[in-house]
Design an enzyme around this catalytic site. Structure first.
Site, PDB file in Angstrom:
ATOM      1  N   TYR A   1      -1.680   0.646  10.630  1.00 62.66           N
ATOM      2  CA  TYR A   1      -1.796  -0.046   9.340  1.00 62.66           C
ATOM      3  C   TYR A   1      -0.606   0.298   8.445  1.00 62.66           C
ATOM      4  CZ  TYR A   1      -3.511  -0.935   4.585  1.00 62.66           C
ATOM      5  OH  TYR A   1      -3.637  -1.352   3.296  1.00 62.66           O
TER       6      TYR A   1
ATOM      7  N   SER B   1       0.849  -1.195   0.000  1.00 58.67           N
ATOM      8  CA  SER B   1       0.000   0.000   0.000  1.00 58.67           C
ATOM      9  C   SER B   1       0.878   1.237   0.000  1.00 58.67           C
ATOM     10  CB  SER B   1      -0.899   0.017   1.238  1.00 58.67           C
ATOM     11  OG  SER B   1      -1.561   1.263   1.369  1.00 58.67           O
TER      12      SER B   1
END
Length: 251
Positions: free
Chosen positions: A157, A144
């Site tokens: 995250y 990501s």
């Protein structure tokens, strides 16, 4: 049979209900893929995903797999490779977590790290070794852009993805010359169940757009891809912003 021109004949998806994973499978099935293994926790959702791919012509098998149980990965995934060569592995599992809650509940934060990093490291190493043993194949890992620089709003995250991203870069170097292609995928905001209810970020993408980028990356034997591609330039700038200025950005 060896994968050719980004069109594998066999595909293993870790995270078998992932919308990005299934979009990629659908795209590859229309090209050349004939056998798909969907690995995940046994559920109605996993069986439904398998049926959806069977309906478009693929031979689909479900595999019991739990990212949070690394001790089982070698046995569970070894059974897949024992069936024959696997041309492509797509590591598509992950959790976003709840930043506000996870800051107050450290064990919840740890679980985010265990799924996104520890579980992914274990599964990647098992699959990379199996691909190396067969002499060919691609390992595609969903990272990501959140891992490129941790943000206040999702640093738990983001840090887990940063660790995974760094791991994949090293694994790609370790596999160089072995016949195994490792590709890291860095999407931005993707419209999926995981992000439902969140305000979309600029340059948001759909699972189908990520799938298209993955197929192109396979054909090009890319090491790292950004989705959409414009994020490569955007993140290059963000990585070098002074921290006081970065804190003030609405990102």
């Amino acid at each position: 049979m060896k994968d050719a021109f980004g069109a594998p004949q066999s595909l293993l998806i870790l995270g078998g209900t992932s919308e990005i994973g299934l979009a990629t499978a659908r795209r590859l099935i229309t090209r050349r893929t004939r056998t798909v293994f969907l690995a995940g926790r046994p559920s109605e959702g996993l069986e439904s995903a398998a049926e959806s791919l069977r309906s478009i012509g693929a031979q689909v098998h479900t595999v019991a797999f739990d990212a949070l149980d690394p001790g089982s990965h070698e046995t569970a995934l070894g059974k897949v490779f024992a069936e024959g060569d696997v041309d492509m592995v797509l590591l598509a599992f992950g959790v976003l977590g709840d930043q506000a809650r996870d800051e107050q509940e450290p064990l919840a934060a740890v679980q985010v790290a265990q799924v996104n990093y520890t579980g992914a490291v274990s599964a990647s190493l098992v699959c990379a070794a199996a691909l190396q043993a067969q002499g060919h194949g691609s390992l595609v890992v969903l990272s990501s852009v959140a891992g490129e620089r941790a943000r206040r709003v999702n640093f738990i995250y983001g840090s887990s993805k940063a660790g995974l991203d760094a791991f994949c870069q090293g694994l790609a170097d370790a596999m160089h010359g072995s016949g195994v292609h490792v590709m890291t995928v860095r999407p931005g905001f993707v419209h999926t169940r995981m992000t439902a209810g969140l305000p979309p970020a600029p340059l948001a993408a759909t699972p189908d757009e990520v799938a298209t980028a993955i197929e192109l990356g396979l054909r090009r034997r890319s090491g790292t891809i950004w989705v959409p591609g414009a994020l490569r330039v955007v993140m290059a700038g963000i990585r070098h912003l002074p921290r006081p200025l970065f804190r003030r950005l609405p990102v």
